[in-house]
Write a protein that holds these residues in place. Structure first.
Motif, PDB file in Angstrom:
ATOM      1  N   ARG A  86       0.835  -1.151  -0.046  1.00  0.00           N
ATOM      2  CA  ARG A  86      -0.083  -0.046   0.093  1.00  0.00           C
ATOM      3  C   ARG A  86       0.707   1.123  -0.010  1.00  0.00           C
ATOM      4  O   ARG A  86       2.006   1.536   0.500  1.00  0.00           O
ATOM      5  N   GLY A  87       0.185   2.433  -0.522  1.00  0.00           N
ATOM      6  CA  GLY A  87       1.153   3.681  -0.524  1.00  0.00           C
ATOM      7  C   GLY A  87       1.935   3.833  -1.487  1.00  0.00           C
ATOM      8  O   GLY A  87       2.671   4.719  -1.495  1.00  0.00           O
ATOM      9  N   GLY A  88       1.902   3.008  -2.732  1.00  0.00           N
ATOM     10  CA  GLY A  88       2.867   3.050  -3.772  1.00  0.00           C
ATOM     11  C   GLY A  88       2.425   2.539  -4.858  1.00  0.00           C
ATOM     12  O   GLY A  88       1.351   2.006  -4.979  1.00  0.00           O
ATOM     13  N   ASN A  89       3.286   2.583  -5.996  1.00  0.00           N
ATOM     14  CA  ASN A  89       3.136   1.928  -7.170  1.00  0.00           C
ATOM     15  C   ASN A  89       3.366   0.548  -7.349  1.00  0.00           C
ATOM     16  O   ASN A  89       4.792   0.257  -7.423  1.00  0.00           O
ATOM     17  N   ASP A  90       2.645  -0.509  -6.919  1.00  0.00           N
ATOM     18  CA  ASP A  90       3.299  -1.803  -6.780  1.00  0.00           C
ATOM     19  C   ASP A  90       2.972  -2.555  -8.239  1.00  0.00           C
ATOM     20  O   ASP A  90       1.856  -2.965  -8.549  1.00  0.00           O
ATOM     21  N   ARG A  91       3.946  -2.581  -8.877  1.00  0.00           N
ATOM     22  CA  ARG A  91       4.064  -2.961 -10.258  1.00  0.00           C
ATOM     23  C   ARG A  91       3.561  -4.531 -10.298  1.00  0.00           C
ATOM     24  O   ARG A  91       2.951  -5.110 -11.201  1.00  0.00           O
ATOM     25  N   GLU A  92       4.053  -5.243  -9.406  1.00  0.00           N
ATOM     26  CA  GLU A  92       3.954  -6.823  -9.360  1.00  0.00           C
ATOM     27  C   GLU A  92       2.628  -7.051  -9.031  1.00  0.00           C
ATOM     28  O   GLU A  92       1.679  -8.047  -9.676  1.00  0.00           O
ATOM     29  N   ALA A  93       1.963  -6.452  -8.040  1.00  0.00           N
ATOM     30  CA  ALA A  93       0.234  -6.397  -7.954  1.00  0.00           C
ATOM     31  C   ALA A  93      -0.266  -5.993  -9.041  1.00  0.00           C
ATOM     32  O   ALA A  93      -1.352  -6.782  -9.486  1.00  0.00           O
ATOM     33  N   LEU A  94       0.020  -5.207  -9.579  1.00  0.00           N
ATOM     34  CA  LEU A  94      -0.685  -4.484 -11.061  1.00  0.00           C
ATOM     35  C   LEU A  94      -0.673  -5.491 -11.954  1.00  0.00           C
ATOM     36  O   LEU A  94      -1.666  -5.950 -12.481  1.00  0.00           O
ATOM     37  N   ARG A  95       0.435  -6.186 -12.112  1.00  0.00           N
ATOM     38  CA  ARG A  95       0.716  -7.401 -13.245  1.00  0.00           C
ATOM     39  C   ARG A  95      -0.280  -8.507 -12.990  1.00  0.00           C
ATOM     40  O   ARG A  95      -0.712  -9.018 -13.814  1.00  0.00           O
ATOM     41  N   THR A  96      -0.187  -8.893 -11.643  1.00  0.00           N
ATOM     42  CA  THR A  96      -0.928  -9.850 -11.091  1.00  0.00           C
ATOM     43  C   THR A  96      -2.474  -9.699 -11.363  1.00  0.00           C
ATOM     44  O   THR A  96      -3.314 -10.564 -11.780  1.00  0.00           O
ATOM     45  N   GLY A  97      -2.928  -8.456 -11.106  1.00  0.00           N
ATOM     46  CA  GLY A  97      -4.473  -8.240 -11.205  1.00  0.00           C
ATOM     47  C   GLY A  97      -4.942  -8.237 -12.751  1.00  0.00           C
ATOM     48  O   GLY A  97      -5.944  -8.737 -13.253  1.00  0.00           O
ATOM     49  N   LEU A  98      -3.977  -7.541 -13.645  1.00  0.00           N
ATOM     50  CA  LEU A  98      -4.197  -7.615 -15.066  1.00  0.00           C
ATOM     51  C   LEU A  98      -4.302  -9.348 -15.425  1.00  0.00           C
ATOM     52  O   LEU A  98      -5.170  -9.512 -16.354  1.00  0.00           O
ATOM     53  N   LYS A  99      -3.477 -10.166 -14.917  1.00  0.00           N
ATOM     54  CA  LYS A  99      -3.440 -11.371 -15.313  1.00  0.00           C
ATOM     55  C   LYS A  99      -4.600 -12.197 -14.982  1.00  0.00           C
ATOM     56  O   LYS A  99      -5.272 -12.926 -15.704  1.00  0.00           O
ATOM     57  N   VAL A 100      -5.179 -11.892 -13.829  1.00  0.00           N
ATOM     58  CA  VAL A 100      -6.375 -12.385 -13.168  1.00  0.00           C
ATOM     59  C   VAL A 100      -7.731 -12.169 -14.145  1.00  0.00           C
ATOM     60  O   VAL A 100      -8.448 -13.185 -14.784  1.00  0.00           O
ATOM     61  N   LEU A 101      -7.717 -10.647 -14.768  1.00  0.00           N
ATOM     62  CA  LEU A 101      -8.797 -10.457 -15.393  1.00  0.00           C
ATOM     63  C   LEU A 101      -8.380 -10.942 -16.992  1.00  0.00           C
ATOM     64  O   LEU A 101      -9.617 -11.431 -17.426  1.00  0.00           O
ATOM     65  N   LYS A 102      -7.296 -10.931 -17.367  1.00  0.00           N
ATOM     66  CA  LYS A 102      -7.076 -11.377 -18.718  1.00  0.00           C
ATOM     67  C   LYS A 102      -7.458 -12.836 -18.916  1.00  0.00           C
ATOM     68  O   LYS A 102      -7.787 -13.501 -19.814  1.00  0.00           O
ATOM     69  N   ARG A 134      -7.543  -1.014 -18.619  1.00  0.00           N
ATOM     70  CA  ARG A 134      -6.613  -1.565 -19.249  1.00  0.00           C
ATOM     71  C   ARG A 134      -7.160  -3.040 -19.700  1.00  0.00           C
ATOM     72  O   ARG A 134      -6.278  -3.741 -20.414  1.00  0.00           O
ATOM     73  N   THR A 135      -8.189  -3.462 -19.340  1.00  0.00           N
ATOM     74  CA  THR A 135      -8.834  -4.516 -19.541  1.00  0.00           C
ATOM     75  C   THR A 135     -10.143  -4.434 -20.350  1.00  0.00           C
ATOM     76  O   THR A 135     -10.748  -3.428 -20.110  1.00  0.00           O
ATOM     77  N   ASN A 136     -10.694  -5.580 -20.626  1.00  0.00           N
ATOM     78  CA  ASN A 136     -12.108  -5.653 -21.135  1.00  0.00           C
ATOM     79  C   ASN A 136     -13.044  -6.112 -20.112  1.00  0.00           C
ATOM     80  O   ASN A 136     -14.415  -6.572 -20.494  1.00  0.00           O
ATOM     81  N   ALA A 137     -12.566  -6.310 -18.945  1.00  0.00           N
ATOM     82  CA  ALA A 137     -13.438  -6.950 -17.947  1.00  0.00           C
ATOM     83  C   ALA A 137     -14.486  -6.060 -17.611  1.00  0.00           C
ATOM     84  O   ALA A 137     -14.623  -4.982 -17.947  1.00  0.00           O
ATOM     85  N   GLN A 138     -15.696  -6.955 -17.258  1.00  0.00           N
ATOM     86  CA  GLN A 138     -16.797  -6.190 -16.727  1.00  0.00           C
ATOM     87  C   GLN A 138     -16.572  -5.489 -15.429  1.00  0.00           C
ATOM     88  O   GLN A 138     -16.258  -6.410 -14.633  1.00  0.00           O
ATOM     89  N   VAL A 139     -17.099  -4.399 -14.933  1.00  0.00           N
ATOM     90  CA  VAL A 139     -16.861  -3.626 -13.835  1.00  0.00           C
ATOM     91  C   VAL A 139     -17.950  -3.955 -12.967  1.00  0.00           C
ATOM     92  O   VAL A 139     -19.110  -3.228 -13.496  1.00  0.00           O
TER      93      VAL A 139
END
Length: 193
Positions: A86-102, A134-139
């Protein structure tokens, strides 16, 4: 049977009875494809309550500190959670989140980033908007309403998918997308109190 399904089968009847859980809007939840589930955050019980009410398994982004607690760490990993600093730009977490959605799975987020001390919806962080754009996921917006007192009702309301196409086309900022998501969560809170 996965550990997630097993845990849900055991925990679901206990939590639903203990908090008299009422669920609305499940018909809005997509049966397949990537879903970004965005909810307000009022209590530590929010992730388990979403886990037992959501029709599909959720991968939650959880604060990194939880992964330092020996037994808890093993359990939450088996429940599809992954760490975010928390409190920063966690690139690894962003990559993991994108992978989950994709991969067509459900990513669960609390856009406020932390629990609300007042019960009122706080300001959303840009991360939710980042994933939405960044994804076509439904929100899917979600509102949790209740005090989490034993045998007092907790309501979980799943809203209709938010149309992000206009924001994606005009290459809106993650902040703009998050603001739209937060507006929908607030609307659910207002309509169901």
């Amino acid at each position: 049977m996965t550990f997630y399904a097993f845990a849900k089968r055991i925990v679901s009847p206990i939590l639903k009875k203990m908090y008299r859980v009422e669920v609305k809007g499940l018909e809005h939840f997509p049966e397949q494809g990537g879903v970004l589930l965005c909810s307000n955050h009022i209590d530590n019980m929010d992730p388990p309550i979403l886990g037992v009410t959501c029709p599909r398994p959720i991968s939650f982004m959880a604060k990194a500190e939880l992964f330092n607690v020996p037994i808890l760490s093993g359990i939450i990993k088996k429940l599809n959670a992954f760490p975010v600093k928390r409190g920063g730009n966690d690139r690894e977490a962003l990559r993991t989140g994108l992978k989950v959605l994709k991969e067509g799975k459900v990513l669960g987020l609390f856009p406020e980033g932390t629990r609300s001390k007042t019960g009122k919806l706080g300001k959303g962080l840009a991360g939710a908007g980042y994933f939405a754009l960044r994804t076509n996921a439904q929100v899917i917006p979600c509102a949790i309403i209740g005090s989490y007192r034993i045998f007092q009702k907790v309501k979980v309301i799943y809203g209709k998918p938010i149309d992000m196409s206009e924001l994606r086309e005009k290459k809106a900022s993650p902040e703009e997308a998050t603001n739209l998501i937060m507006t929908h969560i607030q609307q659910l809170l207002n309509e169901n109190r």
